[in-house]
Write a protein that holds these residues in place. Structure first.
Motif, PDB file in Angstrom:
ATOM      1  N   VAL A 146       0.833  -1.204   0.000  1.00 49.16           N
ATOM      2  CA  VAL A 146       0.000   0.000   0.000  1.00 49.16           C
ATOM      3  C   VAL A 146       0.869   1.256   0.000  1.00 49.16           C
ATOM      4  CG1 VAL A 146      -1.630   1.356   1.362  1.00 49.16           C
ATOM      5  CG2 VAL A 146      -2.002  -1.095   1.063  1.00 49.16           C
ATOM      6  N   VAL A 147       1.872   1.280   0.865  1.00 48.43           N
ATOM      7  CA  VAL A 147       2.729   2.464   0.970  1.00 48.43           C
ATOM      8  C   VAL A 147       3.477   2.714  -0.336  1.00 48.43           C
ATOM      9  CG1 VAL A 147       4.777   3.418   2.105  1.00 48.43           C
ATOM     10  CG2 VAL A 147       2.989   2.338   3.471  1.00 48.43           C
ATOM     11  N   MET A 148       4.085   1.673  -0.883  1.00 45.57           N
ATOM     12  CA  MET A 148       4.916   1.869  -2.070  1.00 45.57           C
ATOM     13  C   MET A 148       4.092   2.117  -3.329  1.00 45.57           C
ATOM     14  SD  MET A 148       7.889   2.039  -0.986  1.00 45.57           S
ATOM     15  CE  MET A 148       8.514   2.298  -2.644  1.00 45.57           C
ATOM     16  N   LEU A 149       2.952   1.462  -3.460  1.00 46.37           N
ATOM     17  CA  LEU A 149       2.125   1.694  -4.643  1.00 46.37           C
ATOM     18  C   LEU A 149       1.460   3.070  -4.591  1.00 46.37           C
ATOM     19  CD1 LEU A 149       0.453  -1.814  -5.116  1.00 46.37           C
ATOM     20  CD2 LEU A 149       2.397  -0.831  -6.353  1.00 46.37           C
ATOM     21  N   THR A 150       1.244   3.574  -3.388  1.00 47.03           N
ATOM     22  CA  THR A 150       0.621   4.883  -3.238  1.00 47.03           C
ATOM     23  C   THR A 150       1.622   6.022  -3.391  1.00 47.03           C
ATOM     24  OG1 THR A 150      -1.030   3.948  -1.728  1.00 47.03           O
ATOM     25  CG2 THR A 150      -0.749   6.343  -1.705  1.00 47.03           C
ATOM     26  N   LEU A 151       2.810   5.845  -2.795  1.00 43.26           N
ATOM     27  CA  LEU A 151       3.780   6.940  -2.743  1.00 43.26           C
ATOM     28  C   LEU A 151       4.937   6.786  -3.726  1.00 43.26           C
ATOM     29  CD1 LEU A 151       4.039   7.335   1.145  1.00 43.26           C
ATOM     30  CD2 LEU A 151       2.549   8.557  -0.437  1.00 43.26           C
ATOM     31  N   GLY A 152       4.985   5.665  -4.467  1.00 40.95           N
ATOM     32  CA  GLY A 152       6.123   5.400  -5.338  1.00 40.95           C
ATOM     33  C   GLY A 152       6.410   6.490  -6.334  1.00 40.95           C
ATOM     34  N   SER A 153       5.390   6.947  -7.040  1.00 42.27           N
ATOM     35  CA  SER A 153       5.585   7.966  -8.066  1.00 42.27           C
ATOM     36  C   SER A 153       6.173   9.244  -7.478  1.00 42.27           C
ATOM     37  CB  SER A 153       4.249   8.270  -8.745  1.00 42.27           C
ATOM     38  OG  SER A 153       4.408   9.282  -9.716  1.00 42.27           O
ATOM     39  N   PHE A 177       6.767  -4.549  -5.533  1.00 45.04           N
ATOM     40  CA  PHE A 177       6.110  -4.232  -4.263  1.00 45.04           C
ATOM     41  C   PHE A 177       4.660  -4.687  -4.221  1.00 45.04           C
ATOM     42  CE2 PHE A 177       9.639  -1.100  -3.909  1.00 45.04           C
ATOM     43  CZ  PHE A 177      10.177  -1.607  -2.731  1.00 45.04           C
ATOM     44  N   ALA A 178       4.054  -4.927  -5.376  1.00 45.13           N
ATOM     45  CA  ALA A 178       2.740  -5.556  -5.370  1.00 45.13           C
ATOM     46  C   ALA A 178       2.839  -6.970  -4.805  1.00 45.13           C
ATOM     47  CB  ALA A 178       2.159  -5.586  -6.785  1.00 45.13           C
ATOM     48  N   GLY A 179       4.020  -7.571  -4.935  1.00 43.16           N
ATOM     49  CA  GLY A 179       4.258  -8.907  -4.384  1.00 43.16           C
ATOM     50  C   GLY A 179       5.037  -8.872  -3.087  1.00 43.16           C
ATOM     51  N   ALA A 180       4.830  -7.855  -2.271  1.00 44.22           N
ATOM     52  CA  ALA A 180       5.581  -7.731  -1.017  1.00 44.22           C
ATOM     53  C   ALA A 180       5.244  -8.848  -0.030  1.00 44.22           C
ATOM     54  CB  ALA A 180       5.307  -6.370  -0.371  1.00 44.22           C
ATOM     55  N   ILE A 181       4.040  -9.411  -0.113  1.00 47.36           N
ATOM     56  CA  ILE A 181       3.651 -10.466   0.834  1.00 47.36           C
ATOM     57  C   ILE A 181       4.587 -11.667   0.747  1.00 47.36           C
ATOM     58  CG2 ILE A 181       1.864 -12.173   1.383  1.00 47.36           C
ATOM     59  CD1 ILE A 181      -0.220 -10.046   0.904  1.00 47.36           C
ATOM     60  N   PRO A 182       4.860 -12.233  -0.456  1.00 46.52           N
ATOM     61  CA  PRO A 182       5.806 -13.359  -0.486  1.00 46.52           C
ATOM     62  C   PRO A 182       7.212 -12.985  -0.033  1.00 46.52           C
ATOM     63  CG  PRO A 182       5.160 -12.720  -2.725  1.00 46.52           C
ATOM     64  CD  PRO A 182       4.222 -12.039  -1.773  1.00 46.52           C
ATOM     65  N   ILE A 183       7.617 -11.726  -0.224  1.00 43.27           N
ATOM     66  CA  ILE A 183       8.938 -11.305   0.270  1.00 43.27           C
ATOM     67  C   ILE A 183       8.980 -11.405   1.787  1.00 43.27           C
ATOM     68  CG2 ILE A 183      10.550  -9.373   0.468  1.00 43.27           C
ATOM     69  CD1 ILE A 183       9.602  -8.395  -2.247  1.00 43.27           C
ATOM     70  N   TRP A 184       7.934 -10.900   2.445  1.00 45.54           N
ATOM     71  CA  TRP A 184       7.864 -10.963   3.906  1.00 45.54           C
ATOM     72  C   TRP A 184       7.704 -12.394   4.390  1.00 45.54           C
ATOM     73  CZ3 TRP A 184       8.723  -7.583   7.765  1.00 45.54           C
ATOM     74  CH2 TRP A 184       8.844  -6.226   7.433  1.00 45.54           C
ATOM     75  N   LEU A 185       6.831 -13.166   3.754  1.00 44.19           N
ATOM     76  CA  LEU A 185       6.617 -14.550   4.188  1.00 44.19           C
ATOM     77  C   LEU A 185       7.901 -15.371   4.047  1.00 44.19           C
ATOM     78  CD1 LEU A 185       3.081 -15.353   2.723  1.00 44.19           C
ATOM     79  CD2 LEU A 185       3.691 -15.029   5.126  1.00 44.19           C
ATOM     80  N   PHE A 186       8.595 -15.208   2.940  1.00 44.77           N
ATOM     81  CA  PHE A 186       9.847 -15.925   2.706  1.00 44.77           C
ATOM     82  C   PHE A 186      10.810 -15.702   3.862  1.00 44.77           C
ATOM     83  CE2 PHE A 186      14.221 -15.947   1.251  1.00 44.77           C
ATOM     84  CZ  PHE A 186      14.328 -17.078   0.456  1.00 44.77           C
ATOM     85  N   ASN A 187      11.019 -14.439   4.224  1.00 47.52           N
ATOM     86  CA  ASN A 187      12.022 -14.111   5.236  1.00 47.52           C
ATOM     87  C   ASN A 187      11.574 -14.459   6.650  1.00 47.52           C
ATOM     88  OD1 ASN A 187      14.437 -12.673   3.883  1.00 47.52           O
ATOM     89  ND2 ASN A 187      12.673 -11.714   2.903  1.00 47.52           N
ATOM     90  N   LEU A 188      10.304 -14.286   6.962  1.00 49.75           N
ATOM     91  CA  LEU A 188       9.834 -14.606   8.313  1.00 49.75           C
ATOM     92  C   LEU A 188       9.761 -16.112   8.544  1.00 49.75           C
ATOM     93  CD1 LEU A 188       7.086 -11.910   9.038  1.00 49.75           C
ATOM     94  CD2 LEU A 188       9.553 -11.857   9.468  1.00 49.75           C
ATOM     95  N   LEU A 189       9.315 -16.869   7.541  1.00 47.79           N
ATOM     96  CA  LEU A 189       9.305 -18.325   7.691  1.00 47.79           C
ATOM     97  C   LEU A 189      10.738 -18.866   7.759  1.00 47.79           C
ATOM     98  CD1 LEU A 189       6.381 -19.422   5.329  1.00 47.79           C
ATOM     99  CD2 LEU A 189       6.396 -19.329   7.824  1.00 47.79           C
TER     100      LEU A 189
END
Length: 481
Positions: A146-153, A177-189
């Motif tokens: 949300v943060v990056m897609l909103t403020l990226g430009s 950043f639209a796929g930030a969830i798998p980035i976080w899941l990868f590292n936390l798991l």
């Protein structure tokens, strides 16, 4: 005293789905103490120095391979043109920051908490943290998107990116950043797995992913087998495939009960307190990571006043400092795991001893690198440039800062120990002090119109402060008792 007796005599509750992390749990049964997973028993019983070395190699390998993956992505994208390289240049540091926070900061909270819970013999409680990782991974991933897609430009425009480069930046950033969830899941798991003392599994997952990424990234960027490539955005797609498959691999390992943890297939009742405890450790750890990068950025800005040669010379020299991070964390990460497990088991003296041995090992390694670099600076700087001015400035940096690299190793292991003891205050203040010294030193150099190489004195002093400032906490055994 046997480890079983120690476990029965004294335990400390870790944060879990049913308790506040600061309350004490009832001692585990004798069966729980006897039936410890072999990896947990390893953390509690094996000789400390060989154990750290055994865990350090795979831990450092994971860090190094992930750094190489990022460099490889830059290389492939750069082959598509200058606009592409300029467009993705501001995106890569932001992605790296998210990964650093997910892996070393919030992930560090998971590593130490899981290890501490296993030290008490409560496998069920430790297993619940796999679900906490999923929940936090989804929530933090959504927030990042949300943060990056909103403020990226607006962000990339502020950084001076325009034209075709801005269009490339927005395209690449929008996908990754639209796929930030798998980035976080990868590292936390991965952090949950590392908390069990199983550091070989992350090596297998990360290296296997790198082997997949090696042909996939150029194929998606340039095209292959009649398929027209996506250009620079293909690299973002390839990275998300890497994180998605890695996340799946960790999920299969955890929920397939191939390791020490046995998470249920149905989400257990989760509570807010354990999440807040992990976020507290992770948040303070993020400050340390951020200020490390901030310090380098500050010094870079001051040195740039001296011209291109000065900037290039400092850049070449400081690259060696970047390499200290995976080496120091290679040792510090296992130290934090061992400390956490032994604190959970009530083995306070072994936890303290682990800290001192880890410090000695990290200081020796980083100081040896620093002294070698100070003695033979041209051997390192020459890898990047043969320009006489660049060689001179780079050599000045390594002469003045290299002999103090040992303090970086000291500070980093104390930071990892702080994650384990949940006493991060000293490390956070040490990191902030280091940044403040860089700012004040650079300002003094500018005000006095001194040679830019005097900035390197501030770097050395800041490195000493980073290492020494957190030492009193260990001496007082804060968080160990």
């Amino acid at each position: 005293m046997s480890s079983s007796a120690a476990l029965l005599r004294r335990t400390e509750a870790s944060a879990d789905g049913r308790r506040c992390p600061h309350r004490h749990a009832s001692p585990p049964s004798r069966a729980a103490a006897v039936d410890l997973d072999p990896r947990t028993r390893m953390l509690l019983e094996q000789p400390i120095a060989p154990l750290i070395l055994r865990l350090a190699l795979p831990n450092a390998t994971v860090m190094t391979v992930q750094i190489l993956i990022g460099l490889l992505e830059v290389y492939f994208v750069s082959r598509t043109g200058v606009d592409a390289l300029a467009g993705v240049a501001p995106v890569f540091p932001l992605v790296s920051l998210v990964v650093a926070i997910a892996q070393g900061a919030i992930g560090g909270g998971f590593v130490t908490t899981v290890a501490r819970a296993l030290g008490t013999g409560r496998i069920g409680d430790a297993s619940d943290y796999a679900w906490y990782a999923v929940v936090l991974g989804v929530l933090l991933g959504l927030a990042t998107s949300v943060v990056m897609l909103t403020l990226g430009s607006q962000l990339y425009g502020t950084m001076g990116i325009s034209g075709n480069a801005l269009a490339i930046a927005l395209s690449y950033s929008g996908i990754i950043f639209a796929g930030a969830i798998p980035i976080w899941l990868f590292n936390l798991l991965m952090a949950v797995v590392r908390g069990t003392g199983s550091l070989l599994v992350p090596v297998i997952v990360v290296c296997s992913g790198a082997l997949i990424l090696l042909p996939l990234s150029p194929a998606l960027i340039f095209g292959a087998f009649g398929y027209q490539g996506l250009g620079p955005s293909g690299g973002a797609v390839a990275m998300l495939v890497y994180y998605a498959f890695g996340t799946l691999a960790y999920a299969v390992y955890l929920w397939g009960h191939f390791g020490a943890l046995k998470p249920s297939f149905r989400m257990p009742t989760l509570s807010l307190a354990p999440m807040l405890a992990i976020l507290r450790v992770g948040g303070m750890s993020a400050v340390v990571s951020a200020t490390t990068n901030l310090t380098l950025a500050i010094v870079t800005a001051y040195v740039a006043i001296g011209g291109v040669e000065a900037l290039a010379g400092y850049g070449a020299g400081s690259r060696l400092e970047f390499l200290l991070v995976p080496l120091a964390y290679g040792i510090g990460g296992p130290v934090g795991i061992i400390i956490s497990a032994n604190l959970g088991a009530g083995r306070i003296d072994r936890a303290v001893k682990t800290s001192w041995i880890g410090i000695a090992m990290a200081c020796t390694l980083t100081e040896a690198i620093g002294l070698a670099a100070a003695a033979f600076p041209e051997a390192w700087i020459g890898l990047f440039s043969q320009d006489p001015a660049v060689l001179q400035i780079g050599a000045e940096y390594l002469h003045r800062v290299g002999p103090f690299f040992g303090f970086f190793g000291l500070g980093y292991v104390l930071y990892c120990a702080g994650q384990a003891t949940r006493r991060m205050e000293a490390s956070v203040l040490a990191a902030l002090l280091r940044a403040a010294i860089a700012i004040a030193g650079g300002y003094a150099v500018v005000a006095l119109k001194a040679d830019v190489t005097w900035n390197f004195i501030a770097v050395a002093v800041g490195m000493v402060a980073f290492g020494v400032f957190a030492m009193p906490s260990l001496i007082r055994r804060a968080g160990y008792e």
